[in-house]
Design an enzyme around this catalytic site. Structure first.
Site, PDB file in Angstrom:
ATOM      1  N   HIS A  48       0.826  -1.204   0.000  1.00 54.26           N
ATOM      2  CA  HIS A  48       0.000   0.000   0.000  1.00 54.26           C
ATOM      3  C   HIS A  48       0.862   1.256   0.000  1.00 54.26           C
ATOM      4  CE1 HIS A  48      -2.229   3.171   2.334  1.00 54.26           C
ATOM      5  NE2 HIS A  48      -3.087   2.939   1.363  1.00 54.26           N
ATOM      6  N   GLU A  51       2.127   1.904  -3.443  1.00 55.80           N
ATOM      7  CA  GLU A  51       1.076   2.532  -4.261  1.00 55.80           C
ATOM      8  C   GLU A  51       1.117   4.051  -4.097  1.00 55.80           C
ATOM      9  OE1 GLU A  51      -3.238   3.891  -3.564  1.00 55.80           O
ATOM     10  OE2 GLU A  51      -3.051   1.770  -3.021  1.00 55.80           O
ATOM     11  N   HIS A  52       1.241   4.509  -2.857  1.00 58.07           N
ATOM     12  CA  HIS A  52       1.342   5.951  -2.602  1.00 58.07           C
ATOM     13  C   HIS A  52       2.595   6.538  -3.252  1.00 58.07           C
ATOM     14  CE1 HIS A  52      -1.595   7.044   0.773  1.00 58.07           C
ATOM     15  NE2 HIS A  52      -1.908   5.791   0.428  1.00 58.07           N
ATOM     16  N   GLU A 128      -3.649   8.132   7.734  1.00 54.22           N
ATOM     17  CA  GLU A 128      -4.705   7.292   7.160  1.00 54.22           C
ATOM     18  C   GLU A 128      -5.085   6.165   8.129  1.00 54.22           C
ATOM     19  OE1 GLU A 128      -5.554   4.818   2.980  1.00 54.22           O
ATOM     20  OE2 GLU A 128      -3.621   5.804   3.312  1.00 54.22           O
TER      21      GLU A 128
END
Length: 411
Positions: A48, A51-52, A128
């Protein structure tokens, strides 16, 4: 008849194109068949975070220039990470397809993973995580899989933990990408007003040198442990998940679970919604969903209710489970439920993004196109006996887990 065209580059990268000439746009997806279930325990959340990071700049584009290259031409750009894949995608006008493919491939192949940007983005992901934990209606779903599947790779949260996310270095990310972002894991898919030959030429130019790797091994099917897990939190509602193990995408009962799921909680006409919200007013939201992976899956009922109604809601969910185990669904309900599923599947084909997502997932999961006619036929073939048999196999009291976040301190 499907118009999907497939080509595999010499290095193993797959390219799918579905020309739809009556639209003026296209949806482009650049997929990598790697997700959180491929991570080692110490790598939790790294997929993840990558991805950022791929939005933060390449050798030839800054982060702003990446966004402007798509959005400045009238398009949109985004990405997501799930348990078994990562997707970078954009919507573009028909004359911007080549540019869209180039931007996505540049992000995947040439991102800088700058240490300063990494530090900043780790901070973003930590926020997040905090946001997710502050939203019990979201957080309860992750907790439920963690409680049910424990240390199994499919049970770990996609986003990782504060400790793991904070620990990653540029070297960690590069090693993970070298291991997983390889040719045999990459899929480029385009649906819309496009020329297949143009897409293939672009793919060959930008993805043709990507190296292949040894195929990754599969994982054992997760076996859920029935339990009751109540998390005390100072909130107004009890946010809950009540669920059991489901089917994998390869199980013959996959479509049976789709029908069972839809009948129990898949719409406003479903049993749970009608019985618990409409007739009794005990909840604002209630429904169900199934998650199906290459190895195993889960079926979950979810919702939110006041503390004073929590016991009654649990009892009513159990009543609906028992009813479907004993009697299944009647003929009219079965017909209506199948129609709802089939209609949703057909209506989704009106959108280019949905078409791109559907053909990509079929290729990554099954290695082939699954025509919509085949899907509709398998839904239609589900019988009431199939539903009762599956319900008795997965909904028995001793197999079901409950996870809830709410004001339990006085209990």
């Amino acid at each position: 008849m499907s118009q999907i065209k497939k080509m595999t580059l010499d290095n193993g990268v797959r390219v799918l194109v579905e020309p739809i000439t009556h639209v003026k746009s296209a949806a482009i997806g650049l997929w990598c068949k790697t997700g959180s279930r491929h991570e080692e325990p110490a790598e939790a959340g790294i997929t993840h975070l990558i991805e950022h990071m791929l939005f933060k700049g390449t050798q030839t584009r800054t982060a702003k220039e990446i966004a402007e290259a798509i959005e400045g031409q009238g398009g949109s750009l985004n990405a997501f990470t799930d348990k078994e894949s990562t997707c970078y995608y954009c919507r573009v006008l028909a004359d911007e397809v080549t540019g869209g493919v180039d931007v996505l491939c540049d992000m995947m192949l040439h991102s800088l993973i700058d240490p300063e940007e990494l530090t900043r983005e780790q901070g973003v992901v930590l926020e997040e995580i905090k946001r997710s934990q502050d939203e019990p209606s979201d957080h309860v779903h992750e907790l439920h899989l963690e409680n049910r599947w424990g240390s199994h790779p499919l049970g770990r949260p996609i986003i990782g933990t504060p400790e793991s996310v904070s620990s990653f270095t540029q070297s960690d990310i590069q090693k993970y990408m070298d291991r997983h972002y390889q040719a045999d894991s990459v899929l480029l898919s385009v649906a819309g007003n496009v020329d297949p030959q143009e897409v293939w030429r672009t793919a060959e130019a930008v993805l043709g040198k990507l190296k292949s790797r040894e195929p990754s091994l599969g994982i054992e099917r997760p076996s859920g442990k029935p339990s009751v897990n109540l998390v005390n939190k100072d909130v107004e509602q009890v946010h809950f998940c009540i669920g059991t193990d489901g089917t994998s995408v390869h199980d013959p009962e996959y479509y049976t679970l789709a029908v069972l799921d839809a009948a129990l909680g898949g719409s406003m006409s479903s049993r749970l919604f009608q019985e618990i919200r409409e007739k009794r007013g005990l909840v604002y939201s209630i429904g169900s969903y199934s998650l199906s992976y290459s190895s195993g899956g889960a079926f979950t009922v979810y919702g939110g209710t006041g503390p004073q109604n929590w016991e009654q809601v649990q009892e009513l969910v159990r009543v609906e489970f028992d009813k479907v185990m004993a009697d299944g669904v009647d003929a009219e309900e079965l017909k209506r439920t199948k129609r709802h599923i089939s209609g949703s599947a057909v209506l989704a084909l009106e959108g280019m993004s949905s078409r791109m997502m559907r053909m990509s997932r079929n290729e990554l999961t099954h290695g082939r196109d699954i025509p919509i006619e085949e899907t509709l036929s398998k839904i239609d073939a589900v019988t009431n006996e199939d539903i009762k048999e599956l319900a008795n196999r997965i909904l028995t009291t001793g197999l079901v887990s409950t996870t809830a976040i709410g004001p339990f301190s006085e209990a």
